[in-house]
Enzyme design. Structure first.
Site: not given
Length: 340
Positions: A12-14, A39, A130, A157, A243
């Site tokens: 994932g992104n994080v 998956r 965040c 954001q 953000h």
């Protein structure tokens, strides 16, 4: 000598950003494992100059591993974080699941690093929301000087806070604006996000605030000071990463804007860019990829006693998530864990 580190949700992104930051900051690692759901099993991710293949979270044994950085949703965290913690691995969790648990420290290292010492109650440390993370970094040094009574914050954001689906929706809708035959109705967000702003993040609560706004209130109190009054309006904007927050602060004591500027310049994790001229401030696109929380537009609020306004910008995938988690791991290593 280093640590055995697991990154959960590595595709994932994080999760990817966690790997980037671990490499950039040269976190002492003897062995690293990257986990994903079935998956995504076998997907490859980058770690410095290495390419790692993901392993199955469902069958992974955390015994003998030191630290697990979790970057998965609350449902998966609820299942796997206690498992990892029970097998002796300290979990640093980026989801909202444990943030308000009284037995789990909620940590922003620039603000309350010593809270890490409470990890042993559940072997879990929580990463804040965040929008909260960058806010408390800005508030902490000012609170130490003049004691904050009340904060009014409006957030702007980016869509990356909603994950890959949010970024894809902004991209697809932006393209569709110029191609009327390719309509892209909202699916991730409640309204069109391209060329628009949406004053709604997370679910609505009975009192009319959204859960995102509630998180900012309760997390700031837990991390910084339970006596601070805070009200927030959280808005999703058509920005991919970064953000921004417009922050109004009321203090117990007078704090001159020049002194506030000097205090913030000396504070950990903060960069002040505050020139009263065209471009003399930081916008979200300029903070992408940086570790710092940027502060601009520092000025007195003449409508209240002891008031200041400021503008706060940070890369939400970094300070708002991955960087803060790695910083927690660094503090944990310094204060609590033995290498090797």
């Amino acid at each position: 000598m280093g640590y055995k580190v697991v990154v959960v949700g590595a595709t994932g992104n994080v999760g990817r950003e966690m790997l980037n930051i671990l490499a950039e900051r040269e976190f002492p690692i003897d062995e690293i494992a990257v986990l994903a759901s079935r998956r995504s099993l076998g997907s490859e991710v980058s770690f410095g100059d290495r390419t790692l293949k993901t392993k199955d979270l469902d069958t992974f044994d955390f015994t003998g591993w030191d630290i697990a950085l979790f970057a998965v949703g609350s449902e998966a965290t609820k299942k796997y974080a206690p498992l990892a913690a029970g097998q002796g691995c300290v979990v640093i969790d980026n989801s909202s699941l444990y943030r308000m648990d009284p037995d789990v420290p909620l940590v922003v290292p620039e603000v309350n690093a010593d809270a890490v010492m409470g990890y042993s109650k559940k072997n879990i440390i929580a990463n804040p929301n965040c929008s909260t993370a960058q806010l408390v970094v800005a508030l902490k040094p000012l609170h130490d000087r003049a004691t904050i009574k009340r904060v009014v914050v409006s957030t702007y954001q980016s869509v990356s806070g909603a994950g890959k689906e949010g970024m894809d929706e902004l991209w697809d809708q932006t393209k569709s604006i110029y191609n009327p035959t390719d309509d892209k109705p909202p699916t991730k967000f409640t309204k069109q996000i391209a060329f628009n702003v949406i004053p709604h993040i997370d679910v609505f609560m009975e009192d009319g605030q959204t859960k995102e706004e509630w998180k900012m209130v309760v997390e700031t109190k837990k991390i910084l000071d339970k006596n601070i009054k805070l009200t927030a309006t959280c808005v999703r904007v058509p920005v991919f990463v970064g953000h921004s927050e417009a922050v109004n602060i009321e203090f117990e004591e007078h704090l001159d804007e020049d002194e506030a500027r000097d205090i913030l310049r000396e504070a950990p994790g903060i960069m002040v860019v505050d020139k009263r001229e065209d471009g003399g401030y930081v916008s979200p696109i300029e903070c992408v990829g940086d570790f710092a929380t940027y502060i601009s537009r520092i000025r007195q609020d003449p409508t209240i006693d002891n008031g200041l306004n400021l503008w706060c910008v940070s890369d939400n995938l970094r300070k708002g998530a991955a960087l803060n988690a790695v910083q927690i791991a660094e503090v944990l290593g310094q204060k609590c864990l033995k290498k090797g």
